[in-house]
Design an enzyme around this catalytic site. Sequence first.
Site, PDB file in Angstrom:
ATOM      1  N   HIS A 136      77.113   3.626  58.036  1.00 38.39           N
ATOM      2  CA  HIS A 136      78.172   4.596  57.730  1.00 38.39           C
ATOM      3  C   HIS A 136      77.778   5.504  56.573  1.00 38.39           C
ATOM      4  CE1 HIS A 136      81.083   2.606  60.434  1.00 38.39           C
ATOM      5  NE2 HIS A 136      80.238   1.603  60.241  1.00 38.39           N
TER       6      HIS A 136
ATOM      7  N   LYS B 291      55.195   4.259  30.320  1.00 39.63           N
ATOM      8  CA  LYS B 291      55.292   3.432  29.113  1.00 39.63           C
ATOM      9  C   LYS B 291      54.639   4.134  27.924  1.00 39.63           C
ATOM     10  CE  LYS B 291      55.220  -1.118  31.307  1.00 39.63           C
ATOM     11  NZ  LYS B 291      54.395  -2.301  31.507  1.00 39.63           N
TER      12      LYS B 291
ATOM     13  N   GLU C 119      54.839  -1.462  44.673  1.00 40.99           N
ATOM     14  CA  GLU C 119      53.926  -1.583  43.542  1.00 40.99           C
ATOM     15  C   GLU C 119      52.522  -1.986  44.009  1.00 40.99           C
ATOM     16  OE1 GLU C 119      55.404  -4.254  40.474  1.00 40.99           O
ATOM     17  OE2 GLU C 119      55.172  -2.721  38.944  1.00 40.99           O
TER      18      GLU C 119
HETATM   19  O1  PA5 Z   1      54.527  -7.191  39.552  1.00 38.40           O
HETATM   20  C1  PA5 Z   1      54.317  -6.994  38.361  1.00 38.40           C
HETATM   21  O2  PA5 Z   1      53.276  -7.354  37.804  1.00 38.40           O
HETATM   22  C2  PA5 Z   1      55.363  -6.324  37.494  1.00 38.40           C
HETATM   23  O3  PA5 Z   1      56.451  -5.887  38.224  1.00 38.40           O
HETATM   24  C3  PA5 Z   1      55.848  -7.292  36.420  1.00 38.40           C
HETATM   25  O4  PA5 Z   1      56.404  -8.418  37.032  1.00 38.40           O
HETATM   26  C4  PA5 Z   1      56.880  -6.644  35.511  1.00 38.40           C
HETATM   27  O5  PA5 Z   1      56.386  -5.451  34.975  1.00 38.40           O
HETATM   28  C5  PA5 Z   1      57.251  -7.584  34.369  1.00 38.40           C
HETATM   29  O6  PA5 Z   1      56.118  -7.954  33.649  1.00 38.40           O
HETATM   30  P1  PA5 Z   1      56.116  -9.157  32.649  1.00 38.40           P
HETATM   31  O7  PA5 Z   1      56.373 -10.410  33.386  1.00 38.40           O
HETATM   32  O8  PA5 Z   1      54.754  -9.132  32.024  1.00 38.40           O
HETATM   33  O9  PA5 Z   1      57.194  -8.898  31.623  1.00 38.40           O
END
Ligand code: PA5
Length: 435
Positions: free
Chosen positions: A305, A419, A284
């Site tokens: 394996h 989303k 990410e």
């Molecule tokens: O690293 C990030 O920002 C994302 O992976 C969030 O942690 C994830 O989308 C969850 O978001 P939130 O804590 O706002 O529900």
Amino acid sequence: MQKVCYDDSSLKSLISPDVYTSFADQLEAVETMLNKKTGPGNDFLGWLELPEEHSPSFLDSIQKQADDARQQCDVFICVGIGGSYLGAKAAIEFLSSTFPQQRTPEVLFAGHHVNSDYLKDLLSHIEGKRVIVNVISKSGTTTEPGITFRVLRKWMEDAYGQEEAARRIIATTDPEKGALRKLAERNGYRTFDIPDNVGGRFSVLTPVGLLPIAVAGIDIKELVSGAREAMKYCSGTDLTTNIAARYGVNRNCLLREGKTIEMLAAFQPQFTFVNEWWKQLFGESEGKDRTGIFPASVVYTTDLHSMGQWMQEGLRTIFETFLRVDETRETVEVPHFEDNEDNLGYLVGKSFEYVNEKAYEGTLKAHRDGGVPAATITVADRSADSLGQLFYFFEKTCAYSAYLLRVNPFNQPGVEAYKKNMFAFLGKPGFEDFE
Ligand code: PA5
């Protein structure tokens, strides 16, 4: 004491000392961007100093809530996704006993997918048990934990009545903004703050991770002090001491050589969710602007394996980073049998760790011979101290690596695309135009 080592001696033939010299200016610039907070995403650099900023009284207050929860529940359910779930899951799986039945209270996770079968099984599992729910969302608006929390909140209110349910729900969220903050205030839930300047995937050392980890009986002061220790050796521009910068530079060099995939290959099953946490952190943070190394993971020897064949002879666009523990907690030895029908007598008296070590050495050599550049991260033991160091080391590596690639490690604009479509398909007001 430093408990994380990074050995890249087998990359020597690919990355010469001259290459490191050629990175000096860029590294200096990145180090300045991090220290002076002048780079892209600089308002999300709070994680850098967190381990030093946590006061003993702050950690005591989390520990106190965790101790109370340990008394008051059999099952502690964390509702969250991505960075609001993976850090705690990684720590608990790495540091606790193997089987959930050996853990009290049980720390379970929900809201990290959309699945009725899972939820129904969870609800039937908690029937008759004392439950606390910790709903974790920085934005407070994420769909998966949002709808899951609705189900659990209903279950809690039906089981306990509204007042007692409110005493058994803890919200970890933004200090001021967001729907979850409002909901918590309206219903009188206990709350923990997620600092504004720490993004989800860098939040394991905030209450997002610390509360569930403490509820699982893990020493959070030791975890944080481990991270503090790593702050010392994961800074500066000297690549012989700063192993985070070195790993970041190596990733960059390998990408330039066409190695677009990194396989994190753990040699202990307890790393399974550390791998998952690592994949989120790097995927990410780096995968944007049409660049970024694709982070993949395996657990050996299990996956030797399955994926072992691909690693040995597949497309050569991959490099491997082994992840191993120096000292396991227990030692089991291969027992003796007179008959030796299985021809394993030559291993009698040898520990499983010895066999695993030879498997690691054999794999490193085989994969190198097969054209996969490899380095090894070794963690001293399965302690909170070591894991705190590993978390910080990976976070800092990620920052170096992404900044060297010239991407902003701290945003995730691409996550919004699915989303918008999903909201349009679900009929969410305001998203009609996206269909
Ligand atoms: O690293 C990030 O920002 C994302 O992976 C969030 O942690 C994830 O989308 C969850 O978001 P939130 O804590 O706002 O529900």
